[in-house]
Write a protein that holds these residues in place. Structure first.
Motif, PDB file in Angstrom:
ATOM      1  N   MET A 149     -58.365 -81.933 -26.774  1.00 56.26           N
ATOM      2  CA  MET A 149     -59.064 -83.151 -26.358  1.00 56.26           C
ATOM      3  C   MET A 149     -58.487 -83.637 -25.029  1.00 56.26           C
ATOM      4  SD  MET A 149     -59.279 -86.901 -28.254  1.00 56.26           S
ATOM      5  CE  MET A 149     -59.924 -86.232 -29.777  1.00 56.26           C
ATOM      6  N   ASP A 150     -59.323 -84.214 -24.199  1.00 53.29           N
ATOM      7  CA  ASP A 150     -58.882 -84.782 -22.932  1.00 53.29           C
ATOM      8  C   ASP A 150     -57.809 -85.839 -23.188  1.00 53.29           C
ATOM      9  OD1 ASP A 150     -59.567 -85.398 -19.935  1.00 53.29           O
ATOM     10  OD2 ASP A 150     -59.541 -87.335 -20.964  1.00 53.29           O
ATOM     11  N   PRO A 151     -56.679 -85.816 -22.445  1.00 51.74           N
ATOM     12  CA  PRO A 151     -55.597 -86.776 -22.701  1.00 51.74           C
ATOM     13  C   PRO A 151     -56.036 -88.230 -22.597  1.00 51.74           C
ATOM     14  CG  PRO A 151     -54.835 -85.007 -21.276  1.00 51.74           C
ATOM     15  CD  PRO A 151     -56.313 -84.831 -21.406  1.00 51.74           C
ATOM     16  N   GLY A 152     -56.883 -88.543 -21.610  1.00 53.18           N
ATOM     17  CA  GLY A 152     -57.347 -89.917 -21.472  1.00 53.18           C
ATOM     18  C   GLY A 152     -58.199 -90.349 -22.641  1.00 53.18           C
ATOM     19  N   LEU A 153     -59.051 -89.446 -23.122  1.00 56.93           N
ATOM     20  CA  LEU A 153     -59.895 -89.741 -24.280  1.00 56.93           C
ATOM     21  C   LEU A 153     -59.055 -89.895 -25.546  1.00 56.93           C
ATOM     22  CD1 LEU A 153     -62.821 -90.034 -25.317  1.00 56.93           C
ATOM     23  CD2 LEU A 153     -62.839 -87.549 -25.646  1.00 56.93           C
ATOM     24  N   GLU A 154     -58.076 -89.023 -25.699  1.00 56.93           N
ATOM     25  CA  GLU A 154     -57.206 -89.091 -26.870  1.00 56.93           C
ATOM     26  C   GLU A 154     -56.418 -90.403 -26.893  1.00 56.93           C
ATOM     27  OE1 GLU A 154     -53.832 -86.353 -29.125  1.00 56.93           O
ATOM     28  OE2 GLU A 154     -54.472 -85.872 -27.090  1.00 56.93           O
ATOM     29  N   ALA A 155     -55.907 -90.825 -25.730  1.00 57.32           N
ATOM     30  CA  ALA A 155     -55.157 -92.084 -25.660  1.00 57.32           C
ATOM     31  C   ALA A 155     -56.057 -93.275 -25.997  1.00 57.32           C
ATOM     32  CB  ALA A 155     -54.559 -92.257 -24.266  1.00 57.32           C
ATOM     33  N   ALA A 156     -57.307 -93.237 -25.531  1.00 57.52           N
ATOM     34  CA  ALA A 156     -58.236 -94.327 -25.838  1.00 57.52           C
ATOM     35  C   ALA A 156     -58.547 -94.374 -27.324  1.00 57.52           C
ATOM     36  CB  ALA A 156     -59.513 -94.153 -25.023  1.00 57.52           C
ATOM     37  N   PHE A 157     -58.729 -93.195 -27.938  1.00 55.33           N
ATOM     38  CA  PHE A 157     -58.989 -93.154 -29.373  1.00 55.33           C
ATOM     39  C   PHE A 157     -57.815 -93.740 -30.158  1.00 55.33           C
ATOM     40  CE2 PHE A 157     -62.220 -89.541 -28.967  1.00 55.33           C
ATOM     41  CZ  PHE A 157     -63.283 -90.401 -29.200  1.00 55.33           C
ATOM     42  N   ARG A 158     -56.597 -93.366 -29.789  1.00 56.92           N
ATOM     43  CA  ARG A 158     -55.423 -93.889 -30.492  1.00 56.92           C
ATOM     44  C   ARG A 158     -55.329 -95.400 -30.340  1.00 56.92           C
ATOM     45  NH1 ARG A 158     -52.565 -89.420 -28.204  1.00 56.92           N
ATOM     46  NH2 ARG A 158     -51.595 -90.873 -26.728  1.00 56.92           N
ATOM     47  N   TYR A 159     -55.631 -95.891 -29.149  1.00 58.08           N
ATOM     48  CA  TYR A 159     -55.583 -97.335 -28.883  1.00 58.08           C
ATOM     49  C   TYR A 159     -56.568 -98.083 -29.780  1.00 58.08           C
ATOM     50  CZ  TYR A 159     -56.107-101.708 -26.216  1.00 58.08           C
ATOM     51  OH  TYR A 159     -56.174-103.027 -25.839  1.00 58.08           O
ATOM     52  N   VAL A 160     -57.808 -97.600 -29.857  1.00 58.02           N
ATOM     53  CA  VAL A 160     -58.815 -98.273 -30.679  1.00 58.02           C
ATOM     54  C   VAL A 160     -58.493 -98.122 -32.159  1.00 58.02           C
ATOM     55  CG1 VAL A 160     -61.266 -98.354 -31.269  1.00 58.02           C
ATOM     56  CG2 VAL A 160     -60.567 -97.966 -28.902  1.00 58.02           C
ATOM     57  N   GLU A 161     -57.975 -96.977 -32.544  1.00 58.95           N
ATOM     58  CA  GLU A 161     -57.606 -96.760 -33.946  1.00 58.95           C
ATOM     59  C   GLU A 161     -56.553 -97.767 -34.393  1.00 58.95           C
ATOM     60  OE1 GLU A 161     -55.559 -93.094 -34.911  1.00 58.95           O
ATOM     61  OE2 GLU A 161     -56.855 -92.884 -36.659  1.00 58.95           O
ATOM     62  N   ARG A 162     -55.553 -98.008 -33.546  1.00 59.02           N
ATOM     63  CA  ARG A 162     -54.522 -98.993 -33.894  1.00 59.02           C
ATOM     64  C   ARG A 162     -55.111-100.399 -33.997  1.00 59.02           C
ATOM     65  NH1 ARG A 162     -51.387 -95.872 -30.258  1.00 59.02           N
ATOM     66  NH2 ARG A 162     -51.817 -97.354 -28.562  1.00 59.02           N
ATOM     67  N   LEU A 163     -56.073-100.716 -33.108  1.00 58.70           N
ATOM     68  CA  LEU A 163     -56.697-102.035 -33.169  1.00 58.70           C
ATOM     69  C   LEU A 163     -57.510-102.214 -34.444  1.00 58.70           C
ATOM     70  CD1 LEU A 163     -57.969-102.642 -29.517  1.00 58.70           C
ATOM     71  CD2 LEU A 163     -56.116-103.826 -30.690  1.00 58.70           C
ATOM     72  N   LEU A 164     -58.307-101.211 -34.786  1.00 56.68           N
ATOM     73  CA  LEU A 164     -59.183-101.332 -35.947  1.00 56.68           C
ATOM     74  C   LEU A 164     -58.405-101.329 -37.267  1.00 56.68           C
ATOM     75  CD1 LEU A 164     -62.305 -99.111 -35.121  1.00 56.68           C
ATOM     76  CD2 LEU A 164     -62.187-101.600 -35.255  1.00 56.68           C
ATOM     77  N   PHE A 165     -57.473-100.398 -37.392  1.00 58.25           N
ATOM     78  CA  PHE A 165     -56.801-100.209 -38.671  1.00 58.25           C
ATOM     79  C   PHE A 165     -55.410-100.821 -38.740  1.00 58.25           C
ATOM     80  CE2 PHE A 165     -59.762 -96.602 -38.234  1.00 58.25           C
ATOM     81  CZ  PHE A 165     -60.580 -96.888 -39.321  1.00 58.25           C
ATOM     82  N   GLY A 166     -54.866-101.237 -37.583  1.00 58.68           N
ATOM     83  CA  GLY A 166     -53.546-101.834 -37.581  1.00 58.68           C
ATOM     84  C   GLY A 166     -52.442-100.796 -37.659  1.00 58.68           C
ATOM     85  N   ASP A 167     -51.204-101.287 -37.543  1.00 60.21           N
ATOM     86  CA  ASP A 167     -50.030-100.421 -37.692  1.00 60.21           C
ATOM     87  C   ASP A 167     -48.890-101.273 -38.223  1.00 60.21           C
ATOM     88  OD1 ASP A 167     -49.175-101.928 -35.505  1.00 60.21           O
ATOM     89  OD2 ASP A 167     -49.688-100.359 -34.044  1.00 60.21           O
ATOM     90  N   VAL A 168     -47.672-100.784 -38.106  1.00 53.94           N
ATOM     91  CA  VAL A 168     -46.533-101.510 -38.682  1.00 53.94           C
ATOM     92  C   VAL A 168     -46.274-102.824 -37.968  1.00 53.94           C
ATOM     93  CG1 VAL A 168     -45.424 -99.423 -39.539  1.00 53.94           C
ATOM     94  CG2 VAL A 168     -44.958-100.195 -37.211  1.00 53.94           C
ATOM     95  N   SER A 169     -46.770-102.972 -36.745  1.00 52.18           N
ATOM     96  CA  SER A 169     -46.465-104.170 -35.959  1.00 52.18           C
ATOM     97  C   SER A 169     -47.566-105.230 -36.007  1.00 52.18           C
ATOM     98  CB  SER A 169     -46.184-103.791 -34.503  1.00 52.18           C
ATOM     99  OG  SER A 169     -47.334-103.194 -33.919  1.00 52.18           O
ATOM    100  N   ARG A 170     -48.779-104.856 -36.414  1.00 53.07           N
ATOM    101  CA  ARG A 170     -49.871-105.830 -36.410  1.00 53.07           C
ATOM    102  C   ARG A 170     -50.954-105.400 -37.379  1.00 53.07           C
ATOM    103  NH1 ARG A 170     -54.332-104.440 -34.083  1.00 53.07           N
ATOM    104  NH2 ARG A 170     -54.902-106.608 -33.670  1.00 53.07           N
ATOM    105  N   PRO A 171     -51.667-106.356 -37.970  1.00 56.84           N
ATOM    106  CA  PRO A 171     -52.780-105.999 -38.857  1.00 56.84           C
ATOM    107  C   PRO A 171     -53.988-105.535 -38.053  1.00 56.84           C
ATOM    108  CG  PRO A 171     -52.630-108.382 -38.619  1.00 56.84           C
ATOM    109  CD  PRO A 171     -51.438-107.805 -37.907  1.00 56.84           C
ATOM    110  N   GLY A 172     -54.897-104.858 -38.726  1.00 52.72           N
ATOM    111  CA  GLY A 172     -56.101-104.379 -38.057  1.00 52.72           C
ATOM    112  C   GLY A 172     -57.125-105.487 -37.880  1.00 52.72           C
ATOM    113  N   LEU A 173     -58.176-105.189 -37.119  1.00 54.08           N
ATOM    114  CA  LEU A 173     -59.247-106.157 -36.898  1.00 54.08           C
ATOM    115  C   LEU A 173     -60.128-106.260 -38.134  1.00 54.08           C
ATOM    116  CD1 LEU A 173     -60.443-105.208 -33.282  1.00 54.08           C
ATOM    117  CD2 LEU A 173     -58.932-107.081 -33.948  1.00 54.08           C
ATOM    118  N   THR A 174     -60.403-107.475 -38.562  1.00 50.03           N
ATOM    119  CA  THR A 174     -61.340-107.682 -39.661  1.00 50.03           C
ATOM    120  C   THR A 174     -62.749-107.809 -39.092  1.00 50.03           C
ATOM    121  OG1 THR A 174     -61.233-110.096 -39.587  1.00 50.03           O
ATOM    122  CG2 THR A 174     -59.538-108.951 -40.883  1.00 50.03           C
TER     123      THR A 174
END
Length: 221
Positions: free
Chosen positions: A1-26
């Motif tokens: 996968m293109d590095p820029g596309l992969e980084a964007a996907f990871r960024y949105v994934e963390r926003l939608l589903f959250g991670d250890v530092s923040r909850p996801g978007l409801t």
């Protein structure tokens, strides 16, 4: 996968589903982002502001469909070269999930949807299920406000989703690149049967009155 596309996907994934530092978007967070319901019934869109994690893509957008229980959210990531990648999500009451049969793997690359022919019309940017539902609404005259392109050469109609750039669309039937922008206005609503009958009676009464007046003029009192 293109590095820029992969980084964007990871960024949105963390926003939608959250991670250890923040909850996801409801779903309520998404509604605030797109301005629902103040901006109307949708579909409504939100474009992410530029960020370091998104520098490798041209744009990241959310399209929110508040009245569609089976498909509420479409994520669109547009590469620097203009290719678009779509992902579909639905809120299950606790988190975002991928609707059955839809596209939701944030880690895979997928091109934007090509035109689908349903009935006599073409649908661009819609999954097949949505295209079929919209075609049925068009056939019934109920797709009021739907945007489409009309080919003046062959009369082809191309209905397009909010994620599509209509200025880049050519007629899928004859290849004409000069299409007219149109908005579906629906069909003339059917008259109420009682009102139609009343109109016929009023027209008949006027005809009889005119006939009586004519006979009086010809035959005298």
């Amino acid at each position: 996968m293109d590095p820029g596309l992969e980084a964007a996907f990871r960024y949105v994934e963390r926003l939608l589903f959250g991670d250890v530092s923040r909850p996801g978007l409801t779903i309520y967070d998404v509604e605030r982002l797109v301005g629902y319901p103040a901006k109307g019934e949708g579909p409504l869109t939100y474009t992410f502001p530029r960020a370091k994690a998104l520098s490798g893509v041209q744009a990241v957008r959310l399209y929110y469909y508040p009245k569609d229980p089976s498909l509420q959210l479409i994520l669109e990531i547009e590469e620097l070269e203009g290719r678009k990648h779509l992902r579909h999500f639905r809120w299950n009451g606790f988190t975002w999930e991928v609707p059955e049969g839809k596209r939701g793997d944030l880690r895979s690359t997928e091109e934007g949807l090509g035109p689908l022919k349903v009935g006599e019309d073409y649908f661009l940017g819609f999954p097949r299920e949505e295209a079929m539902e919209l075609e049925e609404a068009v056939r019934k005259g109920e797709a009021l406000g739907a945007k489409y392109l009309l080919c003046p050469r062959c009369g082809t109609r191309v209905f397009y989703a909010p994620s599509v750039r209509p200025t880049e669309v050519a007629c899928p039937r004859c290849g004409n690149a000069t299409l007219l922008f149109k908005t579906f206005a629906g069909l003339e609503p059917a008259k109420d049967p009682l009102e139609a009958l009343a109109e016929e009676q009023r027209a008949l009464r006027r005809t009889l009155e005119e006939l009586v007046a004519y006979l009086k003029r010809k035959l005298g009192p």
